[in-house]
Design an enzyme around this catalytic site. Structure first.
Site, mmCIF file in Angstrom:
data_model
loop_
_atom_site.group_PDB
_atom_site.id
_atom_site.type_symbol
_atom_site.label_atom_id
_atom_site.label_comp_id
_atom_site.label_asym_id
_atom_site.label_seq_id
_atom_site.Cartn_x
_atom_site.Cartn_y
_atom_site.Cartn_z
ATOM 1 N N ASP A 30 -0.068 4.470 -0.061
ATOM 2 C CA ASP A 30 -0.760 5.703 0.359
ATOM 3 C C ASP A 30 0.176 6.736 0.968
ATOM 4 O OD1 ASP A 30 -3.138 4.458 -0.255
ATOM 5 O OD2 ASP A 30 -3.788 4.216 1.828
ATOM 6 N N HIS A 31 1.099 6.253 1.836
ATOM 7 C CA HIS A 31 1.862 7.230 2.616
ATOM 8 C C HIS A 31 2.999 7.878 1.834
ATOM 9 C CE1 HIS A 31 -0.834 6.793 5.782
ATOM 10 N NE2 HIS A 31 -0.525 5.532 6.043
ATOM 11 N N HIS A 87 2.108 1.137 5.936
ATOM 12 C CA HIS A 87 2.849 2.082 6.772
ATOM 13 C C HIS A 87 4.264 1.606 7.104
ATOM 14 C CE1 HIS A 87 3.792 4.233 10.588
ATOM 15 N NE2 HIS A 87 3.349 5.239 9.864
ATOM 16 N N ARG A 107 -7.014 12.799 1.493
ATOM 17 C CA ARG A 107 -5.876 13.284 2.299
ATOM 18 C C ARG A 107 -4.536 12.782 1.768
ATOM 19 N NH1 ARG A 107 -6.751 9.833 7.838
ATOM 20 N NH2 ARG A 107 -8.820 10.728 7.720
ATOM 21 N N HIS A 108 -4.540 11.664 1.053
ATOM 22 C CA HIS A 108 -3.265 11.223 0.448
ATOM 23 C C HIS A 108 -3.456 10.921 -1.039
ATOM 24 C CE1 HIS A 108 -4.990 7.455 1.881
ATOM 25 N NE2 HIS A 108 -4.551 7.592 3.112
ATOM 26 N N ARG A 165 3.401 18.850 1.579
ATOM 27 C CA ARG A 165 3.985 20.087 1.064
ATOM 28 C C ARG A 165 3.388 20.554 -0.255
ATOM 29 N NH1 ARG A 165 8.949 21.436 3.467
ATOM 30 N NH2 ARG A 165 8.891 23.230 2.106
ATOM 31 N N GLU A 193 -8.740 0.298 -2.377
ATOM 32 C CA GLU A 193 -9.534 0.294 -1.137
ATOM 33 C C GLU A 193 -10.420 1.528 -1.152
ATOM 34 O OE1 GLU A 193 -6.964 0.505 2.199
ATOM 35 O OE2 GLU A 193 -6.049 -1.417 1.795
ATOM 36 N N HIS A 224 -3.167 -4.758 8.073
ATOM 37 C CA HIS A 224 -3.272 -3.611 8.973
ATOM 38 C C HIS A 224 -2.291 -3.757 10.124
ATOM 39 C CE1 HIS A 224 -4.750 0.028 10.712
ATOM 40 N NE2 HIS A 224 -5.436 0.209 9.610
ATOM 41 N N GLY A 225 -1.329 -2.864 10.147
ATOM 42 C CA GLY A 225 -0.374 -2.824 11.255
ATOM 43 C C GLY A 225 0.769 -3.820 11.130
ATOM 44 N N ARG A 268 -9.362 7.757 -0.154
ATOM 45 C CA ARG A 268 -10.265 8.239 0.900
ATOM 46 C C ARG A 268 -11.120 9.362 0.338
ATOM 47 N NH1 ARG A 268 -8.565 6.350 6.208
ATOM 48 N NH2 ARG A 268 -10.284 7.604 6.959
ATOM 49 N N ASN A 320 0.856 -1.184 0.000
ATOM 50 C CA ASN A 320 0.000 0.000 0.000
ATOM 51 C C ASN A 320 0.899 1.244 0.000
ATOM 52 O OD1 ASN A 320 -1.358 2.271 1.129
ATOM 53 N ND2 ASN A 320 -3.000 0.950 1.809
ATOM 54 N N GLU A 372 -10.474 -9.711 3.525
ATOM 55 C CA GLU A 372 -9.202 -9.338 4.150
ATOM 56 C C GLU A 372 -9.465 -9.239 5.644
ATOM 57 O OE1 GLU A 372 -7.209 -5.858 2.584
ATOM 58 O OE2 GLU A 372 -6.042 -5.635 4.426
ATOM 59 N N HIS A 405 -5.648 3.398 -1.023
ATOM 60 C CA HIS A 405 -6.942 3.719 -0.425
ATOM 61 C C HIS A 405 -7.330 5.119 -0.894
ATOM 62 C CE1 HIS A 405 -9.449 3.980 3.570
ATOM 63 N NE2 HIS A 405 -10.157 4.304 2.498
ATOM 64 N N THR A 458 -7.860 3.319 9.037
ATOM 65 C CA THR A 458 -9.075 2.509 9.121
ATOM 66 C C THR A 458 -9.172 1.846 10.499
ATOM 67 O OG1 THR A 458 -8.623 2.025 6.811
ATOM 68 C CG2 THR A 458 -10.392 0.781 7.849
#
Ligand code: PXP
Length: 241
Positions: free
Chosen positions: A10-11, A216, A50-51, A19, A71, A192-193, A46, A8, A152, A44, A102
């Site tokens: 996203d980040h 992440h 936001r990303h 920025r 997602e 997740h995580g 959203r 993923n 999932e 994802h 999430t």
């Protein structure tokens, strides 16, 4: 068959949005993940953007050579985006604007009719549907019922726990996976995580898992060692199961 890793990205977009620069580009990151052996790319979209932005999803569709997993929340606007872009599959997730990430799985039991209608629309466009759910038999049965092809399992509670609590969470995930193997036999993913430190124990305890979604921890490692090396390290950690 070895467990597949979907990364993923996203980040990467989170850093870009911080920025308002054109870099770093999640599409370039996705290509690096594939070069390092990732089996798929996840983003994802959203609703608050936001990303990841809709344009990122379109560019990813054009460049991703493995599998693209989108997602998204189960809303009309998101279904329209998915039907236009046609990812290989969609993972439906619950979404709250104020959450950091999430929280908890989708309530497929409680939203049965709405999710069945959304799943049908996506399937009519050739898009397979996954439900991101807590490890509960009732949610698995409802996922089968609404026409999902994949589930999932939410691993966040396991990843946030330690000691006996982590063992208990692994047992819950293992029981859910066995339930799926006995009944629905849906394609079983988890995520997740997850990190290099907790993934091997998960795969050891839940051998039915065929695919992981990890964001992440890999993007964080990529800041230090580069995206390709971060993905290779994660793949090696999965092999230690
Ligand atoms: N799976 C789902 C359904 C998610 O929503 C997320 C977070 O976007 C992940 C997996 C990846 O979680 P993490 O970023 O903690 O690896």
């Amino acid at each position: 068959m070895p467990v597949k890793l979907h990364v993923n990205v996203d980040h990467v977009a989170t850093l870009r949005q911080a920025r308002g620069t054109p870099y770093p580009d999640p599409v370039e990151a996705a290509i690096a993940c594939e070069a390092a052996g990732a089996h798929g790319i996840t983003v994802h979209q959203r609703e608050d953007r936001r990303h990841i932005q809709p344009d990122d999803v379109e560019r990813l569709r054009a460049r991703v050579r493995t599998l693209l997993n989108l997602e998204m929340a189960a809303t009309d606007a998101m279904v329209e985006l998915a039907c236009r872009v046609r990812p290989d599959f969609v993972t439906l997730v619950p979404e709250k604007r104020e959450e950091r990430t999430t929280e908890g799985g989708l309530d497929v039991v409680g939203q049965h009719d709405w999710l069945a209608a959304i799943t049908l629309r996506l399937r009519d466009h050739g898009i397979a549907v996954s439900m991101f759910i807590d490890p509960e038999a009732a949610q698995i049965d409802a996922s089968v019922d609404v026409g999902a092809a994949h589930i999932e399992l939410h691993t966040g509670d396991y990843c946030n726990a330690s000691g006996e609590a982590a063992t208990h969470e692994l047992a819950r995930l293992a029981a859910a996976a066995r339930h799926n193997a006995r009944t629905g036999r849906l394609h079983l993913a988890a995520g997740h995580g997850l990190s290099v430190s907790n993934v091997a124990a998960l795969l050891h305890a839940v051998p039915e898992i065929v695919e992981l979604n990890v964001g992440h921890a890999i993007v964080s490692d990529a800041v230090m060692v580069g995206m390709e090396e971060a993905v290779r390290r994660f793949l090696r950690a999965m092999d230690r199961a």
